[in-house]
Structure formats: structure tokens, C-alpha cells
Design a protein around this motif. Structure first.
Motif, PDB file in Angstrom:
ATOM      1  N   ARG A  98       0.850  -1.197   0.000  1.00  0.00           N
ATOM      2  CA  ARG A  98       0.000   0.000   0.000  1.00  0.00           C
ATOM      3  C   ARG A  98       0.882   1.242   0.000  1.00  0.00           C
ATOM      4  N   ILE A  99       0.299   2.374  -0.378  1.00  0.00           N
ATOM      5  CA  ILE A  99       1.017   3.646  -0.382  1.00  0.00           C
ATOM      6  C   ILE A  99       0.514   4.492   0.779  1.00  0.00           C
ATOM      7  N   THR A 100       1.441   4.903   1.639  1.00  0.00           N
ATOM      8  CA  THR A 100       1.086   5.793   2.742  1.00  0.00           C
ATOM      9  C   THR A 100       1.643   7.186   2.452  1.00  0.00           C
ATOM     10  N   GLU A 101       0.941   8.201   2.938  1.00  0.00           N
ATOM     11  CA  GLU A 101       1.333   9.586   2.669  1.00  0.00           C
ATOM     12  C   GLU A 101       1.863  10.261   3.930  1.00  0.00           C
ATOM     13  N   TYR A 102       2.829  11.116   3.712  1.00  0.00           N
ATOM     14  CA  TYR A 102       3.475  11.862   4.798  1.00  0.00           C
ATOM     15  C   TYR A 102       3.585  13.300   4.315  1.00  0.00           C
ATOM     16  N   ARG A 103       2.892  14.223   4.997  1.00  0.00           N
ATOM     17  CA  ARG A 103       2.916  15.637   4.605  1.00  0.00           C
ATOM     18  C   ARG A 103       3.807  16.417   5.568  1.00  0.00           C
ATOM     19  N   ILE A 104       4.662  17.216   5.002  1.00  0.00           N
ATOM     20  CA  ILE A 104       5.570  17.996   5.839  1.00  0.00           C
ATOM     21  C   ILE A 104       5.879  19.338   5.171  1.00  0.00           C
ATOM     22  N   THR A 105       6.018  20.364   5.983  1.00  0.00           N
ATOM     23  CA  THR A 105       6.399  21.688   5.487  1.00  0.00           C
ATOM     24  C   THR A 105       7.657  22.114   6.229  1.00  0.00           C
ATOM     25  N   PRO A 106       8.835  21.907   5.672  1.00  0.00           N
ATOM     26  CA  PRO A 106      10.076  22.289   6.359  1.00  0.00           C
ATOM     27  C   PRO A 106      10.138  23.805   6.561  1.00  0.00           C
ATOM     28  N   THR A 107      10.596  24.216   7.718  1.00  0.00           N
ATOM     29  CA  THR A 107      10.671  25.649   8.019  1.00  0.00           C
ATOM     30  C   THR A 107      12.072  26.110   8.388  1.00  0.00           C
ATOM     31  N   LEU A 108      13.010  25.173   8.492  1.00  0.00           N
ATOM     32  CA  LEU A 108      14.359  25.539   8.930  1.00  0.00           C
ATOM     33  C   LEU A 108      15.387  24.853   8.039  1.00  0.00           C
ATOM     34  N   GLU A 109      16.192  25.665   7.347  1.00  0.00           N
ATOM     35  CA  GLU A 109      17.225  25.082   6.483  1.00  0.00           C
ATOM     36  C   GLU A 109      18.266  24.342   7.329  1.00  0.00           C
ATOM     37  N   GLY A 110      18.779  23.261   6.749  1.00  0.00           N
ATOM     38  CA  GLY A 110      19.791  22.496   7.469  1.00  0.00           C
ATOM     39  C   GLY A 110      19.828  21.057   7.007  1.00  0.00           C
ATOM     40  N   SER A 111      20.709  20.285   7.629  1.00  0.00           N
ATOM     41  CA  SER A 111      20.871  18.872   7.302  1.00  0.00           C
ATOM     42  C   SER A 111      20.350  18.018   8.452  1.00  0.00           C
ATOM     43  N   TYR A 112      19.530  17.039   8.105  1.00  0.00           N
ATOM     44  CA  TYR A 112      18.925  16.154   9.091  1.00  0.00           C
ATOM     45  C   TYR A 112      19.100  14.706   8.621  1.00  0.00           C
ATOM     46  N   LYS A 113      18.444  13.784   9.308  1.00  0.00           N
ATOM     47  CA  LYS A 113      18.492  12.377   8.908  1.00  0.00           C
ATOM     48  C   LYS A 113      17.109  11.767   9.029  1.00  0.00           C
ATOM     49  N   VAL A 114      16.756  10.935   8.042  1.00  0.00           N
ATOM     50  CA  VAL A 114      15.567  10.110   8.178  1.00  0.00           C
ATOM     51  C   VAL A 114      16.018   8.776   8.755  1.00  0.00           C
ATOM     52  N   ARG A 115      15.313   8.315   9.764  1.00  0.00           N
ATOM     53  CA  ARG A 115      15.613   7.042  10.406  1.00  0.00           C
ATOM     54  C   ARG A 115      14.411   6.123  10.284  1.00  0.00           C
ATOM     55  N   CYS A 116      14.678   4.831  10.247  1.00  0.00           N
ATOM     56  CA  CYS A 116      13.588   3.861  10.299  1.00  0.00           C
ATOM     57  C   CYS A 116      13.245   3.648  11.765  1.00  0.00           C
ATOM     58  N   ALA A 117      11.981   3.879  12.124  1.00  0.00           N
ATOM     59  CA  ALA A 117      11.557   3.767  13.517  1.00  0.00           C
ATOM     60  C   ALA A 117      10.778   2.478  13.768  1.00  0.00           C
ATOM     61  N   GLU A 118      10.899   1.518  12.869  1.00  0.00           N
ATOM     62  CA  GLU A 118      10.243   0.216  13.038  1.00  0.00           C
ATOM     63  C   GLU A 118      11.293  -0.869  12.846  1.00  0.00           C
ATOM     64  N   LEU A 119      11.454  -1.739  13.853  1.00  0.00           N
ATOM     65  CA  LEU A 119      12.454  -2.799  13.766  1.00  0.00           C
ATOM     66  C   LEU A 119      12.203  -3.627  12.515  1.00  0.00           C
ATOM     67  N   CYS A 120      13.164  -3.606  11.581  1.00  0.00           N
ATOM     68  CA  CYS A 120      12.919  -4.190  10.259  1.00  0.00           C
ATOM     69  C   CYS A 120      13.950  -5.234   9.856  1.00  0.00           C
ATOM     70  N   GLY A 121      14.885  -5.587  10.727  1.00  0.00           N
ATOM     71  CA  GLY A 121      15.865  -6.597  10.363  1.00  0.00           C
ATOM     72  C   GLY A 121      17.193  -6.387  11.061  1.00  0.00           C
ATOM     73  N   THR A 122      18.181  -7.118  10.593  1.00  0.00           N
ATOM     74  CA  THR A 122      19.468  -7.186  11.294  1.00  0.00           C
ATOM     75  C   THR A 122      20.211  -5.860  11.342  1.00  0.00           C
ATOM     76  N   THR A 123      20.128  -5.051  10.293  1.00  0.00           N
ATOM     77  CA  THR A 123      20.842  -3.767  10.297  1.00  0.00           C
ATOM     78  C   THR A 123      19.866  -2.591  10.300  1.00  0.00           C
ATOM     79  N   HIS A 124      18.760  -2.778  10.976  1.00  0.00           N
ATOM     80  CA  HIS A 124      17.747  -1.729  11.114  1.00  0.00           C
ATOM     81  C   HIS A 124      18.349  -0.423  11.642  1.00  0.00           C
ATOM     82  N   ALA A 125      19.276  -0.538  12.588  1.00  0.00           N
ATOM     83  CA  ALA A 125      19.840   0.656  13.234  1.00  0.00           C
ATOM     84  C   ALA A 125      20.588   1.552  12.262  1.00  0.00           C
TER      85      ALA A 125
END
Length: 338
Positions: free
Chosen positions: A186-213
Motif C-alpha cells: 500500500r502507499i502511505t502519505e506523509y505531509r511535511i512543510t520544512p521551516t528551517l534550512e539544514g541537514s537532518y536524517k531520516v531514520r527507520c523507527a520500526e524494527l525491520c531486520g538485522t541492520t535496522h539501526a
């Protein structure tokens, strides 16, 4: 009545001290990293009020209990029974109605916060996100290229249309606050409006396997001018990658191969592709095989046909239904990694 006044004052004092203590410990207003999206404001505000109420409820339980233990304790030499109490209808009504009001208020605040988070901008930009053990890839359909970095323009709403190739993942950028599961089929939607320039990271927050971290990818919020320049650069790279090896590199990004097979020799979940083609590969059964076109094609179509020594059996790599052309292009790309 005097006891009620004293307890009431102590509850107020304890509430303030508890809140200040939680704030000093970074749990009241500073527990989250910097807010970098429009959606973060109502979420942080809701959290702030929840901490205040929790501080009050904690004090409302602890203060009367401790006060009673000290003031109404049995004195030395007292042997008579305590005063018989029949109950207090006013108090019982109060501790029923007041929590009900608090619940209703927070239900409203929660609904308001959810409405703000999900507010739709008809001019929102669309980016397709693919999650796969153990990597993220981002497709910009308007411009026709795929990237392993998510670049977003500041102050413009973006809709991420996300899908998973294998198991459940969860898209989470702490500075954006919002989190969304990515579900197979299925396709899930995520809406976001960034307000601060900079560098961040997307992380997987669901345990998904051996190298999930280690399932992380860069998220960069640019000014509109910087974003436009990055788009031009990526479109140029996409145009230059129309050779077989260039197409192979695009496929390696699209299908998440680079999340498990490094191109520079660094160790990952799967064997590195660096200097792989033409080398002798030692297998788990002790035999050796040449890494030629046939071996690579077989490994792509059936990862369990031959297990490389030092890697898990059965293979954690899913089989891919690729066309002959796609396989040829992938192998052409692997050949360039010297």
C-alpha cells in the motif's frame, strides 16, 4: 477546612517544582531536537500542556498522601480508633467531573493538532519514497531522477508517497516530529512543510531486520534557489547516466542494492561490489567461483543459489524479477567499480 487549604497550596507548589524539574531534565520543553517543520509547533504545544497536567496529577496524588502520613499519623500512646468517615459526595463528584473535563479538553487539543499536521496544501510537491532493507530511495517524478538523499525546499509543503518493498518500515525525521509507517502493498502519505534550512536524517523507527539501526539517509532542507540548483545538477547527472553502466547505477539506487552492497569496499550486509567483477569468490561450501556475468546474473535472480563465505545462509537478499536488459545494465555498472 484548614487542611484543604494547606494541601491545596502544597499541590500548587509541588506542581511548579515538578514541572521545573522535568524542564531542567529536558523532559518538558527541550526533550525534542530543534523544531524544523510547521507540523512540529502544534505537536510541541500539545506535549507542553500534557507535561503540565502530568505534573499536576502527580502532585495531586503525592502531596495528600505524604501530608496524611505526617499530619494524621498515629501519635505515641494513642490507642483509639480513627474518626469514622461516611464519604464526601462533593469530593466524589469533583474527582469524576474534573478528569472528564481534562479528557475532553485534551481530545479537542489532540484533534486540533492532528488537523494542523494533516492540513492539505493543493500546491504541495510530490516525492515518491521507497523503503527497503536497509535503505531509503527518493524519486522526483516531476524531474525524472532518483536519489539516495532527500532534498526539500524550505517553506513549501511536500507529500511523500511511500511504499515498502519488503517489511514494515517507519519514516521518522525527529526534527519534523511526524512519523509514518511504510507498509508493503500500500502507499502511505506523509505531509511535511520544512521551516528551517539544514541537514537532518531520516531514520527507520520500526524494527525491520538485522541492520535496522543503520537504515538512515540524509535529509537536506534548502532555500528555493539552492534546491533549484540541486535539481538542475541531478537532472544533468540523470541525462549523463543513459549508458548501460549509468542505467545500472540508477537501478542499484532504485532497488536499494547500494544499501547492502558497497561500491567502495566498505563492509555492509552483503558482499561489496568493489573489485568484484572478474575476481575469485570463495563460497560458504568451501568452493571458489569466478565473478563473471553468469555468476552475477544468477546471484541477482536467485540469491540463495551460491552463498558467499562469511554471509548468512539463507541470504537476506530478496529475489528480484528483473529483465535481461536490467541485469545486463547492473553487471555493466559493477564492472566499473575498480
Amino acid at each position: 477546612m484548614g487542611h484543604f487549604v494547606i494541601v491545596g497550596i502544597l499541590v500548587i507548589v509541588m506542581t511548579v517544582l515538578t514541572y521545573l524539574g522535568l524542564d531542567a531534565a529536558g523532559l518538558a520543553t527541550q526533550m525534542n531536537p530543534v523544531a524544523a517543520s510547521a507540523q512540529a509547533a502544534p505537536i510541541d504545544q500539545l506535549w507542553h500542556w500534557e507535561v503540565i497536567v502530568v505534573s499536576f496529577l502527580f502532585s495531586l496524588i503525592v502531596v495528600p498522601m505524604m501530608y496524611s502520613l505526617v499530619v494524621f499519623r498515629q501519635k505515641k500512646g494513642e490507642m483509639k480508633d480513627g474518626e469514622h468517615m461516611e464519604g464526601n459526595a462533593t469530593l466524589e463528584i469533583a474527582w469524576t467531573v474534573v478528569p472528564l473535563i481534562i479528557v475532553v479538553v485534551f481530545a479537542y487539543l489532540g484533534a486540533y493538532s492532528l488537523g494542523e499536521v494533516r492540513r492539505v496544501d493543493p500546491n504541495a510537491m510530490v516525492i515518491n519514497v521507497r523503503a527497503q532493507q536497509f535503505t531509503w530511495t527518493f524519486e522526483y517524478p516531476e524531474y525524472g531522477f532518483i536519489s539516495t538523499e532527500l532534498h526539500l525546499p524550505v517553506d513549501r509543503q511536500v507529500v511523500l508517497k511511500m511504499e515498502s518493498a519488503d517489511v514494515i518500515h517507519s519514516f521518522w525525521v525527529p526534527e519534523f516530529r511526524v512519523k509514518q509507517d511504510v507498509v508493503p502493498g500500500r502507499i502511505t502519505e506523509y505531509r511535511i512543510t520544512p521551516t528551517l534550512e539544514g541537514s537532518y536524517k531520516v531514520r527507520c523507527a520500526e524494527l525491520c531486520g538485522t541492520t535496522h539501526a543503520y537504515m538512515e539517509s540524509p535529509v537536506v532542507v534548502n532555500s528555493q534557489a539552492e534546491y533549484d540548483a540541486w535539481i538542475v545538477e541531478q537532472v544533468k547527472i540523470a541525462e549523463e547516466s543513459k549508458t548501460p553502466e549509468g542505467q545500472g547505477k540508477v537501478l542499484a539506487t532504485k532497488y536499494g542494492c547500494i544499501g547492502c552492497h558497497s561500491a567502495d569496499g566498505s563492509p555492509l550486509t552483503g558482499p561489496t561490489w568493489f573489485n568484484l567483477y572478474g575476481s575469485d569468490v570463495k563460497l560458504a561450501d568451501g568452493s571458489t567461483v569466478a565473478a563473471d556475468d553468469a555468476f552475477l546474473a544468477e546471484s541477482i535472480l536467485d540469491p540463495n543459489a551460491k552463498i558467499v563465505e562469511g554471509f548468512p545462509s539463507p541470504s537476506v537478499m530478496p529475489p528480484y524479477a528483473l529483465t535481461d536488459e536490467e541485469i545486463t545494465n547492473l553487471i555493466a555498472y559493477i564492472k566499473t567499480l575498480k
